[in-house]
Scaffold this motif. Structure first.
Motif, mmCIF file in Angstrom:
data_model
loop_
_atom_site.group_PDB
_atom_site.id
_atom_site.type_symbol
_atom_site.label_atom_id
_atom_site.label_comp_id
_atom_site.label_asym_id
_atom_site.label_seq_id
_atom_site.Cartn_x
_atom_site.Cartn_y
_atom_site.Cartn_z
ATOM 1 N N PRO A 93 0.824 -1.205 0.000
ATOM 2 C CA PRO A 93 0.000 0.000 0.000
ATOM 3 C C PRO A 93 0.860 1.258 0.000
ATOM 4 N N THR A 94 0.374 2.308 -0.672
ATOM 5 C CA THR A 94 1.096 3.574 -0.644
ATOM 6 C C THR A 94 0.743 4.312 0.645
ATOM 7 N N VAL A 95 1.578 5.280 0.998
ATOM 8 C CA VAL A 95 1.348 6.044 2.224
ATOM 9 C C VAL A 95 -0.018 6.717 2.175
ATOM 10 N N LEU A 96 -0.346 7.285 1.016
ATOM 11 C CA LEU A 96 -1.621 7.982 0.895
ATOM 12 C C LEU A 96 -2.795 7.024 1.104
ATOM 13 N N GLN A 97 -2.718 5.842 0.466
ATOM 14 C CA GLN A 97 -3.766 4.832 0.652
ATOM 15 C C GLN A 97 -3.969 4.533 2.130
ATOM 16 N N MET A 98 -2.857 4.336 2.827
ATOM 17 C CA MET A 98 -2.953 3.934 4.230
ATOM 18 C C MET A 98 -3.545 5.039 5.082
ATOM 19 N N ILE A 99 -3.151 6.291 4.785
ATOM 20 C CA ILE A 99 -3.683 7.402 5.571
ATOM 21 C C ILE A 99 -5.185 7.510 5.347
ATOM 22 N N ILE A 100 -5.602 7.367 4.081
ATOM 23 C CA ILE A 100 -7.037 7.449 3.785
ATOM 24 C C ILE A 100 -7.778 6.326 4.495
ATOM 25 N N ILE A 101 -7.206 5.114 4.463
ATOM 26 C CA ILE A 101 -7.887 3.994 5.112
ATOM 27 C C ILE A 101 -8.009 4.222 6.617
#
Ligand SMILES: Nc1ncnc2c1ncn2[C@@H]1O[C@H](COP(=O)(O)OP(=O)(O)O)[C@@H](O)[C@H]1O
Ligand SMILES: [Mg+2]
Lengths: 238, 296
Positions: B88-96
């Motif tokens: 997962p990308t950092v952005l994906q993880m933050i959004i999740i």
């Protein structure tokens, strides 16, 4: 022990291993040589599952291990000592070794054995691994791999970035392991030194195996020098 | 003097709760690289669950029950939302994780309601106090400080003395090499989530009598815990604890020195912004605090 058939893999859409087949028989030492960027590291990564294969087959000890996650490769007896050592820099030497034996209940005895083999590591057991010299770190990486009791040891450029004297020492260690009967597949840019230890060798060029044979033959083959020195050499000679 | 002591203890108490949030935050971040902005929700869930359980059982049983339940929740959330993401990308993880925190809050609002609740005091009641240097300190404060100190100590021992804890640090240090050593990093990730959730839930229980618990009390804690973690240097559990205490003390003393109490939340935010701009690597991650670098 290890048989790879028509393996293809890469990064994103970039194919860097373009249908490679090779094998390592029990008790053998095999050298994989090739210029920088030929795909040696990617090939080993695909074998242990760090890089998912696109196509082809990886068979370890008679069992299909294609695409199995990396932590399972060690369970089937394959240990990769990765390029650039990849020690746990902020943990102690002792902790590095213990983690290396994560799956081996017999780890304490093997750690002692490693300390006998590499006395420098015993002296520095409590020291943070990141503070070791390059050569010591390489010894630690090899020792950490051996504690898992590999049936097949994959070594990725163990001599990379070491001073000549240490390069010799690393090759001595590999020679010692060979004499103990450990099956080894070694990646090296240092083709001549690797072939001198190995029984057989493969020459990899831009993701394909262009040559294979017993070490003596490869050492006499001018093509090996060409592959070893890479594209620049070819441009000069063709 | 007694007033300073009062503020000091109040800062320490809040700070140790921020430390708990930072601890969970760092544990997950260092083991998995995930910035879990739902960390505050674990404290809220712990407090709310314990309050509910305390209606049927004595408080110690309710607390243990809440910790177990929230620990399991942490594991389930990881398996549901992160297991299948391979890289997962950092952005994906933050959004999740931000999405998760919102969902957990909404679910809590439905399961409970918007009322403010609190566990009763573990010993004594809201009026009892212990005299320290002339100031009256609630016994619950000592429950908080003692519990947090014990958690920090146990976690430290786990990470440094047990094989699984060392494997967890190995995942933080070099994930690929850890996998090559036979460590199932997926399972380590689940374990990190469970530990963080459990630690958070326990923190949420012990603080509940003092600060109260409400369905949305996790959000503020997440920001303060994040500020604490940044202050200590992201991914380093033990310096993060120190960061938590500092944020708590700064908050308490900003009120002492005349900042309107309504704005005390701005202190943590100010610290967060200052750290992000001035020392994004954290206060203690330079050469002089070598021990800190080895904590992760
Ligand atoms: N992580 C990566 N992402 C993208 N391309 C990569 C990556 N690692 C290696 N490559 C590319 O794959 C090719 C083979 O690299 P590598 O396997 O490291 O070769 P070698 O080990 O023989 O030097 C090179 O062209 C390299 O640029
Ligand atoms: Mg390489």
């Amino acid at each position: 022990m290890l048989r790879v058939r028509n393996l293809r893999t890469g990064y994103g859409s970039l194919e860097v291993i373009k249908g490679v087949s090779f094998h390592v028989a029990p008790g053998e030492v095999v050298a994989l040589i090739g210029a920088n960027g030929a795909g040696k590291t990617s090939l080993l990564s695909a074998v242990v599952g760090l890089l998912p294969p696109w196509d082809g087959q990886v068979v370890i000890g008679g069992r299909d291990a294609t695409g199995a996650p990396p932590w399972e490769s060690i369970a089937s007896g394959v240990v990769l000592v990765p390029e650039g050592r990849r020690i746990f820099a902020d943990m102690t030497v002792m902790e590095n070794l213990q983690v290396g034996g994560y799956r081996n209940p017999d780890r304490d005895r093997l750690i002692d054995e490693m300390f006998d083999r590499f006395p420098r590591l015993r002296e520095r057991r409590g020291q943070t691994a990141g503070t070791l010299s390059g050569g010591e770190q390489q010894m630690l990486a090899i020792a950490r791999g051996l504690i898992a009791r590999p049936r097949l040891l994959l070594l990725d450029e163990p001599s990379l970035g070491l001073a000549p004297l240490l390069v010799k020492e690393v090759f001595e260690v590999v020679r010692g392991l060979r004499d103990l009967g450990v099956t080894i597949c070694m990646v090296e840019q240092n083709a001549v030194a690797a072939l001198e230890i190995a029984d057989r060798g493969y020459v990899l060029e831009t993701g394909e195996i262009i040559l294979e044979g017993v070490s003596e033959d490869l050492l006499r083959n001018p093509e090996v020098m060409r592959a070893y020195l890479g594209k620049g050499y070819r441009e000069v000679w063709e | 003097m007694s007033q300073i002591v009062q503020f000091f203890f109040s800062g320490l108490t809040l700070g140790s709760i921020y430390a708990v949030v930072a601890l969970g935050f760092n544990l997950i971040y260092s083991t998995t690289g995930i910035l879990n902005f739902a960390q505050g929700e674990f404290l809220m869930l712990g407090g709310m669950t314990a309050v509910t359980l305390a209606r049927f059982t004595p408080i110690p049983v309710a607390v243990v029950g809440a910790v177990v339940i929230v620990t399991l929740c942490g594991g389930v959330l990881e398996i549901l939302f992160f297991r299948r993401l391979r890289r997962p990308t950092v952005l994906q993880m933050i959004i999740i994780t931000i999405g998760l925190s919102i969902v957990i809050r909404e679910v809590a609002l439905h399961v409970w309601d918007e009322k403010v609740r609190s566990l009763s005091y573990f010993t004594g009641n809201e009026c009892s106090s212990v005299r320290v240097l002339g100031a009256g300190i609630s016994p619950q404060v000592f429950w908080v400080l003692g519990t947090v100190a014990l958690v920090v100590l146990l976690l430290h021992l786990f990470l440094h003395r047990s094989l699984v804890g060392r494997a967890m640090r190995a995942c933080a240090s070099n994930p690929e090499a850890a996998m090559l050593a036979g460590i199932n990093t997926g399972r380590m990730r689940t374990l990190a989530f469970m530990l963080s959730a459990g630690i958070g839930a326990l923190g949420g229980c012990v603080i509940s009598p003092i600060t109260m618990t409400q369905y949305d009390s996790g959000a503020g804690l997440a920001i303060k815990g994040f500020a604490a973690a940044m202050l200590g240097g992201l991914g380093r559990p033990m310096p993060g604890v120190l960061g938590g205490l500092l944020v708590g003390l700064a908050e308490a003393f900003s009120v002492y020195f005349g900042m309107p109490a309504a704005y005390k939340d701005a202190t943590a935010f100010g610290i967060l912004v200052a750290v992000l701009f001035v020392r994004p690597q954290g206060l203690f991650s330079s050469g002089e605090l070598q021990a800190g670098a080895q904590e992760r």
